[in-house]
Scaffold this motif. Structure first.
Motif, short mmCIF file in Angstrom:
data_model
loop_
_atom_site.label_atom_id
_atom_site.label_comp_id
_atom_site.label_asym_id
_atom_site.label_seq_id
_atom_site.Cartn_x
_atom_site.Cartn_y
_atom_site.Cartn_z
N UNK A 188 1.53 4.60 4.76
CA UNK A 188 1.55 3.40 3.91
C UNK A 188 2.35 3.65 2.62
N UNK A 189 2.81 2.54 2.06
CA UNK A 189 3.46 2.60 0.76
C UNK A 189 2.44 2.16 -0.28
N UNK A 219 10.51 3.71 3.76
CA UNK A 219 9.23 3.10 4.09
C UNK A 219 9.24 2.58 5.53
N UNK A 220 10.37 2.02 5.92
CA UNK A 220 10.47 1.48 7.28
C UNK A 220 10.38 2.59 8.32
N UNK A 270 4.25 7.02 1.16
CA UNK A 270 4.84 7.08 -0.17
C UNK A 270 3.86 6.59 -1.21
N UNK A 271 3.79 7.32 -2.31
CA UNK A 271 3.03 6.84 -3.47
C UNK A 271 4.06 6.59 -4.56
N UNK A 272 4.09 5.35 -5.03
CA UNK A 272 5.15 4.94 -5.94
C UNK A 272 4.56 4.43 -7.24
N UNK A 290 7.49 -4.32 -0.24
CA UNK A 290 7.40 -3.11 0.58
C UNK A 290 6.01 -2.51 0.59
N UNK A 291 5.26 -2.72 -0.50
CA UNK A 291 3.98 -2.05 -0.63
C UNK A 291 2.93 -2.48 0.38
#
Lengths: 254, 342
Positions: A32-33, A197-198, A203-205, A216-217
């Motif tokens: 997950x984002x 992400x795709x 990812x941790x943003x 995107x999240x």
């Protein structure tokens, strides 16, 4: 689902008398984002840095991929990890900094090759091949031999992303990756992150790009004063925040 | 790469238009009658008569005059110039110069390596290492190098036998003048190099260490691969200075009978009584050595500056060439934006 990628329980962090984190509980699922937003000084960057042990947590527990970060637990006792073990743990966690932090004495391709060669012992020729491939992937196939000082901010940040990817991380941390960029260069970095992400990267943003977070999240956490104020799906939190504090913040940045 | 080339003409253009006397008057300024109408400014490079520096010509003449006086004074002085010429390439003198070069290289090598180690120790989180380093620097920086040279040379007085377990020898045989000079000069130098290196290491942005750590690099690797190469940019210039200092400080080793340049000159002058002449010979040699080193240092600095800037300043040769051509050609714009390092 299985074990979460990151699990935080009552994470505290103080710098001397200053309490920056006051009990963070959250879970980041695989693939997950995960967006962290909040005003500056809310502790979101500090929390990110705790995840790969650039900062040591003061209290609570933090797991990455089911393993405690920076400590080993035997029975009820915690043992600090040796430098080598910490380094080994960090290998699997890529990090992208606000100020890029590229190595200025190395060309783009050398920046990307450095860790695989020095840390993983990948033969230079193979590391170079891979580095060129990664640079092409972030759209910098023609800048392989450029030094960081010869690149724009957006290009530098894309090299930094390629450099982190070269270690084949299972988790990528982004610390305000577009905050130091000219507005017109933000897009090229976000595009690379979107593509990542795709491909299913966890990812941790930490970001102020609410558009990116919404689009995107998969999860979003709003932090303030070292605690999680609100968490949920980005679209819900951003369009219909439940807390006054969140609403006040969003009204300023949106 | 391509966009760097694209940007190239920008600074050039700015310099050209900046050099001219206000080529484009602001449109809104009411337009003085003498100003050219908008749209009629010629697009080519500004060709203006450069500012004349009469002061420079006058000061050059004054300096030349003073120089001539000085030369005249020395010609009339009681100096046997033929003796200077004779001994300039005498075998003893050349040998002395080579010995000076040799002891300088050796003790600088010792000083630089040990100095970097001491600097890393000093900055280490390990309190034992950092206090050892601190004590070392305290002692070797706190006592005169001449005293240290004599301490090493006379070591046999307190340790008559050199014994390190597997090797044993008479201390007087081990502690040759060369050995004593190497230890005296090199260990003293290490204390200074430690401080220079420490400053260099501290000058590197913390983000560099963090980035390296985040990639899983160990502390030692981060230091060796990331921090030290960047610290070199700060370390090299003062080290070059130290090098040149060492060339001259090594003359102190004459006191412990090391056959270096100054001792060679003294030996000859005590025989021939040509004191001033030999001092001039020795000075010429020292100047030659320091000049060669200065040139080497310049190019070393250029090497470590790579990646730190878009373009490096021109080398002296390139600058001289640009200067010479600038006398003939009015526009100096070329020389300023000479090369791009890639």
């Amino acid at each position: 689902m299985s074990e979460p990628m990151v699990r935080a329980e009552q994470v505290h962090k103080s710098f001397g008398p200053v309490k920056v984190l006051r009990g963070i509980d959250l879970e980041v699922r695989r693939g997950e984002v995960f967006c962290l937003v909040g005003p500056s000084g809310s502790g979101k960057s500090t929390f990110l840095r705790c995840i790969n042990h650039l900062e040591q947590i003061s209290a609570g527990r933090l797991w990455v991929d089911g393993r405690l970060v920076g400590y080993r637990q035997k029975g009820r006792k915690l043992y600090e990890m040796k430098e080598r073990e910490v380094a080994a743990q960090r290998r699997d966690i890529g990090m992208v900094f606000q100020r890029f932090n590229l190595f200025p004495h190395m060309t783009a391709v050398e920046n990307v090759m450095e860790a695989p060669v020095q840390v993983k012992g990948v033969p230079r020729a193979r590391a170079r091949e891979r580095a060129v491939e990664l640079l092409e992937r972030v759209g910098l196939g023609d800048k392989i031999r450029a030094y960081p000082a010869q690149l724009s901010g957006g290009q530098q940040q894309r090299v930094a992303i390629a450099r982190a990817l070269a270690m084949d991380p299972k988790l990528m941390l982004f610390d305000e990756p577009t905050s130091a960029l000219d507005p017109e260069l933000v897009g090229e970095v976000l595009d690379v992150m979107r593509q990542l992400a795709e491909e299913g990267m966890t990812m941790i943003v930490v970001t102020h790009e609410m558009g990116f977070a919404r689009e995107v999240g998969d999860s979003l956490v709003f932090m303030d004063g070292g605690v999680v104020v609100e968490a949920g799906h980005p679209r819900e939190v951003l369009t219909d925040p439940r807390h006054e504090r969140t609403r006040a913040f969003l009204s300023k940045v949106l | 790469m391509s966009d760097i080339r694209d940007q190239e003409p920008e600074p050039g253009k700015a310099a050209k238009s900046g050099a001219g006397p206000g080529p484009v008057p602001p449109v809104s300024a009411g337009g003085p009658p003498a100003g050219p109408p908008v749209g009629k400014v010629p697009p080519e490079a500004v060709k203006a008569i450069p500012v004349r520096h009469y002061g420079r010509w006058i000061s050059a003449a004054v300096v030349l005059f003073l120089l001539a006086l000085l030369v005249q004074a020395f010609r009339n002085a009681d100096i046997a110039w033929e003796v200077v010429g004779e001994y300039l390439d005498a075998e003893t003198v050349v040998e002395g110069a080579l010995n000076t070069l040799w002891i300088t290289l050796c003790s600088m090598l010792l000083g630089v390596v040990l100095g970097v180690v001491l600097a890393v120790m000093r900055l280490s989180a390990n309190p034992v290492l950092s206090s050892v380093s601190y004590a070392y620097i305290w002692f070797f920086r706190g006592t005169p190098v001449l005293v240290q040279l004599f301490l090493w040379f006379n070591l046999a007085l307190i340790f008559p036998v050199f014994d390190i377990g597997f090797y044993e020898a008479d201390m007087n045989e081990v502690m040759t003048p060369f050995m004593a000079a190497l230890l005296g000069l090199g260990l003293n130098e290490a204390a200074y190099m430690a401080e220079i290196s420490r400053a260099g290491i501290l000058s590197v942005d913390r983000g560099q260490t963090e980035a390296a750590h985040a990639l899983g690099m160990s502390g030692a690797k981060t230091m060796r691969r990331i921090v030290l190469p960047q610290a070199m940019r700060v370390i090299v210039p003062p080290t070059g200075n130290e090098f040149i200092n060492m060339l001259k400080t090594s003359s102190l080793a004459y006191a412990i009978q090391y056959q270096e340049l100054f001792l060679a000159g003294r030996n000859i002058s005590s025989r021939t009584l040509a004191v001033m002449e030999m001092l001039i010979v020795v000075s010429v040699w020292y100047l030659v050595l320091t000049t060669v080193f200065s040139i080497g240092q310049y190019y070393l600095e250029r090497y470590f500056a790579r990646g730190s800037d878009h373009r490096l300043p021109p080398t002296p040769l390139q600058r001289i060439r640009a200067q010479l051509t600038s006398f003939r050609v009015r526009s100096k714009v070329r020389g300023a934006s000479g090369e791009v390092t890639v």
